[in-house]
Scaffold this active site. Structure first.
Site, PDB file in Angstrom:
ATOM      1  N   GLU A 142      -2.482  -2.447  -3.278  1.00 55.84           N
ATOM      2  CA  GLU A 142      -4.010  -1.083  -2.090  1.00 55.84           C
ATOM      3  C   GLU A 142      -3.544   0.417  -2.019  1.00 55.84           C
ATOM      4  O   GLU A 142      -1.852   1.319  -2.402  1.00 55.84           O
ATOM      5  CB  GLU A 142      -4.101  -1.135  -1.061  1.00 55.84           C
ATOM      6  CG  GLU A 142      -4.308  -2.954  -0.581  1.00 55.84           C
ATOM      7  CD  GLU A 142      -4.053  -3.302   0.868  1.00 55.84           C
ATOM      8  OE1 GLU A 142      -4.726  -4.526   1.428  1.00 55.84           O
ATOM      9  OE2 GLU A 142      -3.954  -2.675   1.522  1.00 55.84           O
TER      10      GLU A 142
ATOM     11  N   HIS B 243      -7.628  -6.356   7.514  1.00 57.62           N
ATOM     12  CA  HIS B 243      -7.321  -5.259   8.782  1.00 57.62           C
ATOM     13  C   HIS B 243      -7.756  -6.420  10.345  1.00 57.62           C
ATOM     14  O   HIS B 243      -8.631  -6.672  10.090  1.00 57.62           O
ATOM     15  CB  HIS B 243      -8.320  -4.204   8.380  1.00 57.62           C
ATOM     16  CG  HIS B 243      -8.392  -3.218   8.660  1.00 57.62           C
ATOM     17  ND1 HIS B 243      -6.710  -2.413   8.095  1.00 57.62           N
ATOM     18  CD2 HIS B 243      -7.701  -2.728  10.405  1.00 57.62           C
ATOM     19  CE1 HIS B 243      -6.628  -1.451   8.886  1.00 57.62           C
ATOM     20  NE2 HIS B 243      -7.249  -1.826  10.651  1.00 57.62           N
TER      21      HIS B 243
ATOM     22  N   HIS C 173       0.627  -1.170   0.555  1.00 62.44           N
ATOM     23  CA  HIS C 173      -0.428   0.092  -0.079  1.00 62.44           C
ATOM     24  C   HIS C 173       0.911   0.929  -0.106  1.00 62.44           C
ATOM     25  O   HIS C 173       1.325   1.487   1.224  1.00 62.44           O
ATOM     26  CB  HIS C 173      -1.069  -0.394   0.867  1.00 62.44           C
ATOM     27  CG  HIS C 173      -1.950   1.319   1.336  1.00 62.44           C
ATOM     28  ND1 HIS C 173      -3.031   0.668   1.951  1.00 62.44           N
ATOM     29  CD2 HIS C 173      -2.302   2.246   0.624  1.00 62.44           C
ATOM     30  CE1 HIS C 173      -4.091   1.851   1.912  1.00 62.44           C
ATOM     31  NE2 HIS C 173      -3.223   2.340   0.857  1.00 62.44           N
TER      32      HIS C 173
END
Length: 237
Positions: free
Chosen positions: A70, A190, A43
């Site tokens: 991401e 997550h 990310h």
């Protein structure tokens, strides 16, 4: 089977804290795959506080499993997707200064933006996954946008799991059911860890992929990276 994609952001955070190239992020990605990971997730944020643009460019040539990038779909992110053509682009609604992802997209409110972006990313050959809360309405919105997958935001699941795992899993089962019936794949990520991952998989057996970084890297400090990846894979069987 459910694939394990290892998010290597925290390895980059450790490197950046001291400067230099120790630990070597590129070697870590190669080793994660060698140890059994079925994907590598990054990310890259605008401030490059962990994964850098240069890392992403190098990783595109060495990742042999699935490369998942991401990010918030601004022009910078779309440029990265155009240049790297990853297997998967996961769209998250993070503000530039967000510490970590903390909410899913409102796929109704932002439908026009996301629809155009989905089409552009698909034109580069990447699969599109939209990060959403476990809400049937948001999942239906993602289906209408033409996304290939959703990624269920599992921080609420991880928090509620400590109180009542049966209560925690309910909205995720319903959201996953709607996604499956709508013909799109299901990812999750997550705050997933060795304590709550197996229960998630048991109740959503058709889960396509989990992306795990923080907990996995923390576990690796005590258990070793290879052993930790194998332990996570066992939770997904």
């Amino acid at each position: 089977m459910t694939k394990l994609s290892v998010n290597i952001n925290k390895i980059a955070t450790l490197r950046n804290a001291r400067g230099g190239n120790n630990p070597d992020v590129i070697k870590a990605a190669i080793d994660c795959e060698r140890f059994g990971a079925q994907g590598i997730t990054v990310h890259p944020r605008p401030d490059e506080r962990h994964i850098r643009y240069s890392d992403v460019i190098q990783l595109k040539d060495v990742v042999t499993t699935e490369f998942n990038i991401e990010g918030y779909p601004d022009e910078r992110y779309l440029k990265i997707i155009r240049e790297t053509k990853p297997a998967q682009a996961t769209l998250v609604p993070d503000a530039p200064d967000a510490i970590t992802s903390n909410a899913g997209w409102d796929t109704i409110k932002h439908a026009a933006l996301l629809r155009d972006i989905c089409q552009e990313i698909k034109s580069h050959g990447a699969r599109v996954s939209i990060f959403v809360d476990p809400s049937p309405r948001m999942v239906e919105g993602a289906i209408a946008l033409g996304a290939d997958r959703i990624e269920l935001y599992t921080e609420p699941y991880a928090s509620e799991f400590l109180v009542s795992k049966e209560v925690a899993i309910k909205p995720y089962m319903e959201s996953a059911r709607i996604a499956k019936e709508g013909g799109i794949g299901i990812n999750a990520g997550h705050d997933l860890d060795l304590h709550n991952l197996k229960f998630l998989k048991q109740n959503i057996p058709f889960l396509d992929e989990v992306s795990i970084g923080h907990a996995l890297i923390c576990d690796a400090l005590y258990l070793g990276l290879e052993n930790t990846i194998q332990l996570y894979l066992k939770q997904l069987k």
